[in-house]
Scaffold this motif. Sequence first.
Motif, mmCIF file in Angstrom:
data_model
loop_
_atom_site.group_PDB
_atom_site.id
_atom_site.type_symbol
_atom_site.label_atom_id
_atom_site.label_comp_id
_atom_site.label_asym_id
_atom_site.label_seq_id
_atom_site.Cartn_x
_atom_site.Cartn_y
_atom_site.Cartn_z
ATOM 1 N N SER A 106 45.505 38.026 45.565
ATOM 2 C CA SER A 106 44.415 37.369 44.836
ATOM 3 C C SER A 106 44.928 36.151 44.071
ATOM 4 N N LEU A 107 46.123 36.232 43.491
ATOM 5 C CA LEU A 107 46.692 35.065 42.819
ATOM 6 C C LEU A 107 47.064 33.965 43.817
ATOM 7 N N GLU A 134 32.261 41.433 44.602
ATOM 8 C CA GLU A 134 33.237 42.413 44.135
ATOM 9 C C GLU A 134 34.188 42.704 45.283
ATOM 10 N N ALA A 184 43.891 32.175 44.576
ATOM 11 C CA ALA A 184 43.544 31.304 43.448
ATOM 12 C C ALA A 184 44.420 30.043 43.436
ATOM 13 N N SER A 187 46.532 47.373 44.286
ATOM 14 C CA SER A 187 45.190 46.838 44.461
ATOM 15 C C SER A 187 44.508 46.603 43.117
ATOM 16 N N GLN A 188 43.711 45.554 43.070
ATOM 17 C CA GLN A 188 43.007 45.152 41.847
ATOM 18 C C GLN A 188 41.557 44.855 42.204
ATOM 19 N N ARG A 189 40.620 45.331 41.391
ATOM 20 C CA ARG A 189 39.208 45.039 41.623
ATOM 21 C C ARG A 189 38.880 43.701 40.958
ATOM 22 N N ILE A 190 38.334 42.780 41.745
ATOM 23 C CA ILE A 190 38.013 41.438 41.256
ATOM 24 C C ILE A 190 36.510 41.243 41.365
ATOM 25 N N GLU A 191 35.893 40.834 40.260
ATOM 26 C CA GLU A 191 34.456 40.577 40.234
ATOM 27 C C GLU A 191 34.235 39.108 39.903
ATOM 28 N N LEU A 192 33.401 38.449 40.714
ATOM 29 C CA LEU A 192 33.052 37.051 40.470
ATOM 30 C C LEU A 192 31.556 36.915 40.729
ATOM 31 N N ASN A 211 38.265 44.214 46.396
ATOM 32 C CA ASN A 211 39.515 44.909 46.067
ATOM 33 C C ASN A 211 40.637 44.260 46.866
ATOM 34 N N LEU A 265 47.079 42.302 43.834
ATOM 35 C CA LEU A 265 47.170 41.306 42.784
ATOM 36 C C LEU A 265 47.863 40.027 43.282
#
Length: 148
Positions: A116-117, A108, A120, A99-104, A110, A113
Amino acid sequence: MTTPDRRRTGNPVPQWGSQGEPHPAHDTVPVPEPVPEPAPVTPVPAGDDHDAVLAERDRLRRTVADVEHTRTRATWFGVVIGAIILVLLLVFIVQNLESQRIELIFWEVNLPLGVSLLIAAIAGALIVALIGGLRMLQLRRALKKAAG
């Protein structure tokens, strides 16, 4: 010297599970199938016939060249390449599950990875498709305006 296949009588060993005498099908010698003879080679015609044969061959080559490059072939090629990329992407996602925390800006999230890619990449593909569609629409309008 005796072999396991032949006993003192010279008869073959009975098949597994059979009783007594060997099966008659096993006593026969297999007969090889006849080999077909190759087709005879036709001589190359001389003169006008030779020119006609060359013209026919060129016509057939052009026909094959026209058939080689079709929309169906291009679509099938795209599907195969897309499937290969999809398999590689799935392997990437499975290997990157931490898991990766992503902020935009104010969000926010979780997410793993790989996921999430993937999101994107899908967003990028949608942006490219939108821009490509707008360009095709622009060219279509320009062609209609020039033709009419």
